[in-house]
Each structure stands twice: as C-alpha cells, then as structure tokens.
Design a protein around this motif. Sequence first.
Motif, PDB file in Angstrom:
ATOM      1  N   MET A  95      72.835 -23.328 -62.816  1.00  0.00           N
ATOM      2  CA  MET A  95      73.942 -24.207 -63.208  1.00  0.00           C
ATOM      3  C   MET A  95      73.490 -25.665 -63.335  1.00  0.00           C
ATOM      4  O   MET A  95      73.910 -26.382 -64.238  1.00  0.00           O
ATOM      5  CB  MET A  95      75.090 -24.103 -62.193  1.00  0.00           C
ATOM      6  CG  MET A  95      75.816 -22.769 -62.177  1.00  0.00           C
ATOM      7  SD  MET A  95      76.558 -22.339 -63.777  1.00  0.00           S
ATOM      8  CE  MET A  95      75.438 -21.083 -64.376  1.00  0.00           C
ATOM      9  N   LEU A  96      72.622 -26.101 -62.407  1.00  0.00           N
ATOM     10  CA  LEU A  96      72.110 -27.477 -62.478  1.00  0.00           C
ATOM     11  C   LEU A  96      71.246 -27.682 -63.717  1.00  0.00           C
ATOM     12  O   LEU A  96      71.313 -28.723 -64.371  1.00  0.00           O
ATOM     13  CB  LEU A  96      71.314 -27.812 -61.205  1.00  0.00           C
ATOM     14  CG  LEU A  96      72.127 -27.988 -59.917  1.00  0.00           C
ATOM     15  CD1 LEU A  96      71.203 -28.244 -58.739  1.00  0.00           C
ATOM     16  CD2 LEU A  96      73.136 -29.121 -60.047  1.00  0.00           C
ATOM     17  N   ILE A  97      70.422 -26.676 -64.050  1.00  0.00           N
ATOM     18  CA  ILE A  97      69.608 -26.744 -65.264  1.00  0.00           C
ATOM     19  C   ILE A  97      70.504 -26.812 -66.498  1.00  0.00           C
ATOM     20  O   ILE A  97      70.304 -27.627 -67.401  1.00  0.00           O
ATOM     21  CB  ILE A  97      68.648 -25.536 -65.362  1.00  0.00           C
ATOM     22  CG1 ILE A  97      67.531 -25.655 -64.325  1.00  0.00           C
ATOM     23  CG2 ILE A  97      68.047 -25.420 -66.768  1.00  0.00           C
ATOM     24  CD1 ILE A  97      66.659 -24.421 -64.211  1.00  0.00           C
ATOM     25  N   LEU A  98      71.527 -25.939 -66.522  1.00  0.00           N
ATOM     26  CA  LEU A  98      72.440 -25.895 -67.673  1.00  0.00           C
ATOM     27  C   LEU A  98      73.147 -27.237 -67.878  1.00  0.00           C
ATOM     28  O   LEU A  98      73.233 -27.742 -68.991  1.00  0.00           O
ATOM     29  CB  LEU A  98      73.479 -24.788 -67.453  1.00  0.00           C
ATOM     30  CG  LEU A  98      74.478 -24.554 -68.586  1.00  0.00           C
ATOM     31  CD1 LEU A  98      73.763 -24.111 -69.851  1.00  0.00           C
ATOM     32  CD2 LEU A  98      75.511 -23.514 -68.173  1.00  0.00           C
ATOM     33  N   LEU A  99      73.607 -27.840 -66.763  1.00  0.00           N
ATOM     34  CA  LEU A  99      74.366 -29.087 -66.869  1.00  0.00           C
ATOM     35  C   LEU A  99      73.454 -30.297 -67.098  1.00  0.00           C
ATOM     36  O   LEU A  99      73.632 -31.052 -68.058  1.00  0.00           O
ATOM     37  CB  LEU A  99      75.207 -29.287 -65.609  1.00  0.00           C
ATOM     38  CG  LEU A  99      76.025 -30.587 -65.526  1.00  0.00           C
ATOM     39  CD1 LEU A  99      77.016 -30.675 -66.690  1.00  0.00           C
ATOM     40  CD2 LEU A  99      76.747 -30.693 -64.195  1.00  0.00           C
ATOM     41  N   PHE A 100      72.475 -30.487 -66.185  1.00  0.00           N
ATOM     42  CA  PHE A 100      71.701 -31.740 -66.195  1.00  0.00           C
ATOM     43  C   PHE A 100      70.462 -31.715 -67.090  1.00  0.00           C
ATOM     44  O   PHE A 100      69.978 -32.768 -67.494  1.00  0.00           O
ATOM     45  CB  PHE A 100      71.285 -32.106 -64.767  1.00  0.00           C
ATOM     46  CG  PHE A 100      72.451 -32.477 -63.890  1.00  0.00           C
ATOM     47  CD1 PHE A 100      73.104 -33.695 -64.044  1.00  0.00           C
ATOM     48  CD2 PHE A 100      72.914 -31.600 -62.922  1.00  0.00           C
ATOM     49  CE1 PHE A 100      74.182 -34.032 -63.258  1.00  0.00           C
ATOM     50  CE2 PHE A 100      74.001 -31.931 -62.115  1.00  0.00           C
ATOM     51  CZ  PHE A 100      74.637 -33.155 -62.290  1.00  0.00           C
ATOM     52  N   TRP A 106      69.356 -35.125 -68.735  1.00  0.00           N
ATOM     53  CA  TRP A 106      68.946 -36.179 -67.793  1.00  0.00           C
ATOM     54  C   TRP A 106      67.650 -35.849 -67.075  1.00  0.00           C
ATOM     55  O   TRP A 106      66.881 -36.747 -66.730  1.00  0.00           O
ATOM     56  CB  TRP A 106      70.051 -36.407 -66.754  1.00  0.00           C
ATOM     57  CG  TRP A 106      71.287 -37.043 -67.305  1.00  0.00           C
ATOM     58  CD1 TRP A 106      71.483 -37.498 -68.584  1.00  0.00           C
ATOM     59  CD2 TRP A 106      72.513 -37.297 -66.601  1.00  0.00           C
ATOM     60  NE1 TRP A 106      72.739 -38.004 -68.732  1.00  0.00           N
ATOM     61  CE2 TRP A 106      73.401 -37.905 -67.527  1.00  0.00           C
ATOM     62  CE3 TRP A 106      72.948 -37.071 -65.303  1.00  0.00           C
ATOM     63  CZ2 TRP A 106      74.686 -38.284 -67.176  1.00  0.00           C
ATOM     64  CZ3 TRP A 106      74.236 -37.452 -64.950  1.00  0.00           C
ATOM     65  CH2 TRP A 106      75.094 -38.047 -65.875  1.00  0.00           C
ATOM     66  N   PHE A 107      67.430 -34.563 -66.780  1.00  0.00           N
ATOM     67  CA  PHE A 107      66.256 -34.154 -65.999  1.00  0.00           C
ATOM     68  C   PHE A 107      65.529 -33.028 -66.717  1.00  0.00           C
ATOM     69  O   PHE A 107      66.149 -32.236 -67.437  1.00  0.00           O
ATOM     70  CB  PHE A 107      66.673 -33.682 -64.595  1.00  0.00           C
ATOM     71  CG  PHE A 107      67.289 -34.749 -63.751  1.00  0.00           C
ATOM     72  CD1 PHE A 107      66.507 -35.705 -63.124  1.00  0.00           C
ATOM     73  CD2 PHE A 107      68.672 -34.807 -63.580  1.00  0.00           C
ATOM     74  CE1 PHE A 107      67.080 -36.700 -62.349  1.00  0.00           C
ATOM     75  CE2 PHE A 107      69.253 -35.794 -62.804  1.00  0.00           C
ATOM     76  CZ  PHE A 107      68.453 -36.741 -62.186  1.00  0.00           C
ATOM     77  N   PRO A 108      64.213 -32.915 -66.507  1.00  0.00           N
ATOM     78  CA  PRO A 108      63.468 -31.781 -67.081  1.00  0.00           C
ATOM     79  C   PRO A 108      63.801 -30.490 -66.334  1.00  0.00           C
ATOM     80  O   PRO A 108      64.186 -30.521 -65.167  1.00  0.00           O
ATOM     81  CB  PRO A 108      62.002 -32.181 -66.866  1.00  0.00           C
ATOM     82  CG  PRO A 108      62.033 -33.152 -65.732  1.00  0.00           C
ATOM     83  CD  PRO A 108      63.355 -33.854 -65.791  1.00  0.00           C
ATOM     84  N   ILE A 134      61.122 -33.690 -59.678  1.00  0.00           N
ATOM     85  CA  ILE A 134      61.401 -33.013 -58.406  1.00  0.00           C
ATOM     86  C   ILE A 134      62.889 -33.031 -58.040  1.00  0.00           C
ATOM     87  O   ILE A 134      63.334 -32.281 -57.174  1.00  0.00           O
ATOM     88  CB  ILE A 134      60.556 -33.627 -57.264  1.00  0.00           C
ATOM     89  CG1 ILE A 134      60.347 -32.596 -56.149  1.00  0.00           C
ATOM     90  CG2 ILE A 134      61.220 -34.883 -56.686  1.00  0.00           C
ATOM     91  CD1 ILE A 134      59.354 -33.027 -55.100  1.00  0.00           C
ATOM     92  N   VAL A 135      63.680 -33.865 -58.730  1.00  0.00           N
ATOM     93  CA  VAL A 135      65.092 -34.027 -58.351  1.00  0.00           C
ATOM     94  C   VAL A 135      65.866 -32.710 -58.414  1.00  0.00           C
ATOM     95  O   VAL A 135      66.488 -32.296 -57.423  1.00  0.00           O
ATOM     96  CB  VAL A 135      65.781 -35.098 -59.238  1.00  0.00           C
ATOM     97  CG1 VAL A 135      67.286 -35.104 -59.016  1.00  0.00           C
ATOM     98  CG2 VAL A 135      65.203 -36.472 -58.932  1.00  0.00           C
TER      99      VAL A 135
END
Length: 204
Positions: A95-100, A106-108, A134-135
Amino acid sequence: GLDRGPITQYFIFLSKAVQGDLGTSYRFDIPVLELVLNRFPATIELALAAMVFAVMVGMSTGIVSAIWPGTLLDRLVQGASLLGMAAPTFWVGIMLILLFAVTLGWFPSFGRGDTVKVGWWSTGLLTAKGWHHIVLPAVTLAVFQLTLIMRLVRAEMLEVLRTDYIKFARARGLSDRAIHFGHALKNTLVPVLTITGLQLGGLI
C-alpha cells in the motif's frame, strides 16, 4: 550430498554450517556466506532505522495517550494501534509503494540508493539518496513495532501513575511535567527497553 537421503543431507548441512560453510548458491554460483555478508550492512541499517522510528513515534504517542486517557486523542491512538497490529506487514508495504511510489512518486519503490564505503562497511546512511530509499521500507517495518511499543508504554505508564509514590509526589506539589517525565516515564522504560531489544533481534 544430493545423492543421499534428506536426513543425511540435513546432517551434512548442519555439520558444515557450524564450521561457517553454508554451501554454494546455485543461482549466483558463489558461497552463501558471502551473499549473506554482502547484504548484512543493508539489513542492519534497515532494522535500526525502522526501530528508531518505531521507538520515537511509539513512545511519544503512548505517553500522550497515557497522560490523557479516555479523550478523543486517546481513542484515536488506540484505534490506530489496533489497525497497525492487525495489518500484515507485506500488505502495508504494498500500500505504501502504491501510494507514495506509484501514485505520488515521492519515494523510490526499490533499491538502496547511493552508498559509500566506510572500511569494509557499505552504507547508504551517509548519502541523501540512501536516506530517500530507506524511508518506505523502514516505515513499513516500523508500523507493527511502533503499535506494540505504543500500547506497552500506555499500559505501563497508566499502571505507574496509579501507584502510591506518584500520589505522594502529587501531594508534595510536584508539577505534572516532573511527575510524568521525571518519575512515571523512568519506571515505564524498563519493560519497553526489554521488548525493543527483542523486537530488534526479530527484525534483523
């Protein structure tokens, strides 16, 4: 020993493993121990980053929740902690990958970013791109840990605040700040540090 039975293979593996020989990777055609050691710095850095984030957020929210029990803020924190404990880590990561990473960009979503060598240790924590990479994985791993720490801090602190010596401290006229952070938090930290150490071992 692939021509032997599975039990014999297992004991051959164990006898070599205790001598530091984990065999050869069929995929990379190099010793497994070398593969593990190559990835060890990244593993340690990710586990430490996740645990530092979990302790900072978990402790602060747990303290706030214990100081103002029963308030809307406390109920929100409790609800969030239940969601954090129930959500599988792999699902949180997706979910974090999908969103951010995919939607917002915003992030790789993979990789370690730029690394530098410090002796034999390769680290990404000394570069901006390393921190950027790393975030997401650190937050993913920290979600479950911080909910556990938050609930533990809240429960322990509420218990400490009900003890006689805290009542005596209030009767002596000590400020809430001195009572909460000088007395109650100090006694709350012992089980929290124990659990944090165990969870860090589990993360690694």
